[in-house]
Design a protein around this motif. Sequence first.
Motif, short mmCIF file in Angstrom:
data_model
loop_
_atom_site.label_atom_id
_atom_site.label_comp_id
_atom_site.label_asym_id
_atom_site.label_seq_id
_atom_site.Cartn_x
_atom_site.Cartn_y
_atom_site.Cartn_z
N LEU A 99 0.89 -1.17 0.11
CA LEU A 99 0.07 0.01 0.00
C LEU A 99 1.02 1.28 0.02
O LEU A 99 1.87 1.09 0.29
CB LEU A 99 -0.81 -0.08 1.20
CG LEU A 99 -1.92 -1.23 1.39
CD1 LEU A 99 -2.69 -1.01 2.78
CD2 LEU A 99 -2.93 -1.29 0.47
N GLU A 131 1.43 4.79 1.75
CA GLU A 131 0.84 5.53 3.04
C GLU A 131 1.69 6.50 3.25
O GLU A 131 2.88 6.99 3.12
CB GLU A 131 1.10 4.38 4.29
CG GLU A 131 0.88 4.61 5.58
CD GLU A 131 0.77 3.97 6.47
OE1 GLU A 131 0.42 4.06 7.82
OE2 GLU A 131 1.16 2.70 6.25
N GLU A 158 -8.40 2.42 -1.90
CA GLU A 158 -8.17 1.74 -0.66
C GLU A 158 -6.72 1.51 -0.55
O GLU A 158 -6.20 1.36 0.55
CB GLU A 158 -8.96 0.42 -0.47
CG GLU A 158 -8.70 -0.58 -1.28
CD GLU A 158 -9.67 -0.58 -2.46
OE1 GLU A 158 -9.71 -1.86 -3.24
OE2 GLU A 158 -10.46 0.25 -2.78
N LYS A 159 -5.74 1.42 -1.72
CA LYS A 159 -4.26 1.42 -1.39
C LYS A 159 -3.81 2.64 -1.28
O LYS A 159 -2.50 2.65 -1.11
CB LYS A 159 -3.80 0.62 -2.89
CG LYS A 159 -4.13 -0.64 -2.96
CD LYS A 159 -3.40 -1.48 -4.14
CE LYS A 159 -3.58 -2.83 -4.05
NZ LYS A 159 -2.86 -3.61 -5.10
N ILE A 202 -3.45 5.31 1.73
CA ILE A 202 -3.87 5.67 2.99
C ILE A 202 -2.98 6.88 3.46
O ILE A 202 -1.92 6.99 3.49
CB ILE A 202 -3.33 4.37 4.03
CG1 ILE A 202 -4.15 3.09 3.47
CG2 ILE A 202 -3.78 5.00 5.38
CD1 ILE A 202 -3.64 2.09 4.39
N ASN A 203 -3.72 8.04 3.76
CA ASN A 203 -3.24 9.29 4.19
C ASN A 203 -2.17 9.84 3.13
O ASN A 203 -1.33 10.45 3.40
CB ASN A 203 -2.48 9.12 5.33
CG ASN A 203 -3.55 8.59 6.67
OD1 ASN A 203 -4.62 9.07 6.83
ND2 ASN A 203 -2.75 8.01 7.55
N CYS A 204 -2.63 9.73 1.88
CA CYS A 204 -2.17 10.16 0.74
C CYS A 204 -2.58 11.63 0.25
O CYS A 204 -3.71 11.71 0.20
CB CYS A 204 -2.16 9.15 -0.43
SG CYS A 204 -0.95 7.78 0.05
#
Length: 638
Positions: free
Chosen positions: A443, A445, A462-463, A465-467
């Motif tokens: 992922l 992140e 969903e891949k 995260i916090n991007c």
Amino acid sequence: MYQQQGGDNFGTYREGDGHDGYGYRADYPPQEEDAASDVTEGHDEEDQMYEGEYQGIPHPDEVKAAQRAARAKGQAARDAVSELEELSEQYEDIMEDCGHGKFQWTLFMVLGLALMADGVECYVVAFVLPSAEKDLCLSNAEKGMLGLIVFVSMMVGAFLWGGLADKVGRRRCLTVALAINCVFAFLSSFAQSYGFFLFFRLLSGIGIGGTVPIVYSYFSEFLQMDKRGEHLSWLCMFWMIGGIYASFTAWGIIPRYGWGFSMGTEFQFHSWRVFVLVAALPAITSLVGLSFMPESPRFLLENAKHDEAWMILKQVHDTNWRAKGQPEKVFTVTHIKAPKTAEDEFIEIQSATGTAVQRWAVRSLTLCRQVLRNVASLLSAELRFVTLLMAIIWFCMAFSYYGLSVWFPDMIKHLQYEEYRSKVKVSIEMKSVKFEDSLFEDLFESCTIRSTVFYNTDLWEEKFINCKMENTTFEHNKHSCYLDTVEENDVLIYLVSFLGSLAVLPGNIISALFMEKIGRVKIIGGSMLISAGCTFFLFLSFSQSAIIALQCLFCGVSVAAWNGIEVVTVELYPTSKRATAFGVLNALCKLAAVLGSTVFTSFVGITKIVPILLSFTALMCGGLLALKLPDTQEKILQ
């Protein structure tokens, strides 16, 4: 007495034939001596009773007839019990005459392979998931469903086949169950979609779920009393061999990506599918061997099939004594007690009437009723206590064992991840980059992505995260997943499973050698209490090696309890309910496995206290209750 003249009925009193009588009806049947009239003594009480008969009052003869019928029914019930006890004692004597030899060891291998197939089934999905999730594009929810369906299907299979084995036959049900497992395991290896793969594994699990209750019931009925505990414990070892076989073949096949083929983009057959086929070999081998084995003669005798049972017992006798070099020894049994059951008569009557469809419907409905009635009888007055006690012990043991079996590898993965995060810190900022025909396994992140095009990749929302994304586009995302050709480092996964299965060997050997010397109850209670004590060492599991060592210790101790539980379950129940009871308890075991694995894994990475306390409490309760079980060591198989 009565005489008829001119069509008129009249009565006369007469002496000379030894009976006193007073005629009041010409068509009344002869009376017994104790029901004779007292007219000679001047009483008219009987006269009044007889007159009351016209008013619907029962005659004393009818009351006495009803009482005699009730006594006869009670005597018949007592006779049936005595017949079964007589059959049990006679059958034990016959098995002692037949001896223990070549026939039992051949059956031991055939049924052991079936039990081995059950052990393999528990590992197949867990081993193929890391590769299958890419090949089938599985989400986390779909992966969880695949893991859940294994135990749910085996739970259904245990209940279904266990109940049928007591009504249809041990060998027949085991043959059908293994055939279902083989067919649908084969089909699952070729399934190209998640839906078909899930469906085929569901049916495969239902088939293999019937092996455990049938195998132990089947094999126990060919063993004499002083051999039963030891050899049933040796049979348990095949479940451990199944785990070793699955671990070894998975490590040798799945990482070899080249072991497969493809037909365009629609059909892919990768190495994990080869492993699914190889995993079905024990079931196939057992199915072939089972075709040469006879039905349980004890089951046949319970169902009034005397001649078939006699022929099988003679076969066992002759096979064993020929192998021992004494072919001249003659099977001297000429008659075996074989009670007839009303249920069989009902099926036979229905088979002679109606069309084929009607007969099939009646047979199926009758069979279902008999199975459900047999299940309900486990809670009858004479079996209620032991059934509830065994249910609690099975549940406590399975909840702890399967819960920790899943918790151990998950904790190892968690420690690996924490170690990786503590050593690696990567910060990436991408700008003006184009990814084309790319596959991303991990992922993104806490990344910043600017002016980037993802073209024909497998990335979804969903891949990330916090991007933070600026001027970034996704074009033609892949709709299916593809395996890469880089071998994955899954050796540790297989090693943990292999060591956990191998650690069972000392416990198996010790329990088999001391099952008859120490006793079933002490082995169950002692092993569960020692296992409960081992769980406190889990507070020291701060490294991967420590967790692996504790897993081996726990598995090695707890297997002795499993062996004792399975032996006692066979011996506590009569032949007509043995497989049914084993199936119900084994189904409860799989339910506890689902609950245990779900609860324990939910605390991975959060706390170790809750899983440790839950397993300790369950094992302590089960171990203390096991000490209340009746001793079946010197009990003839009922």
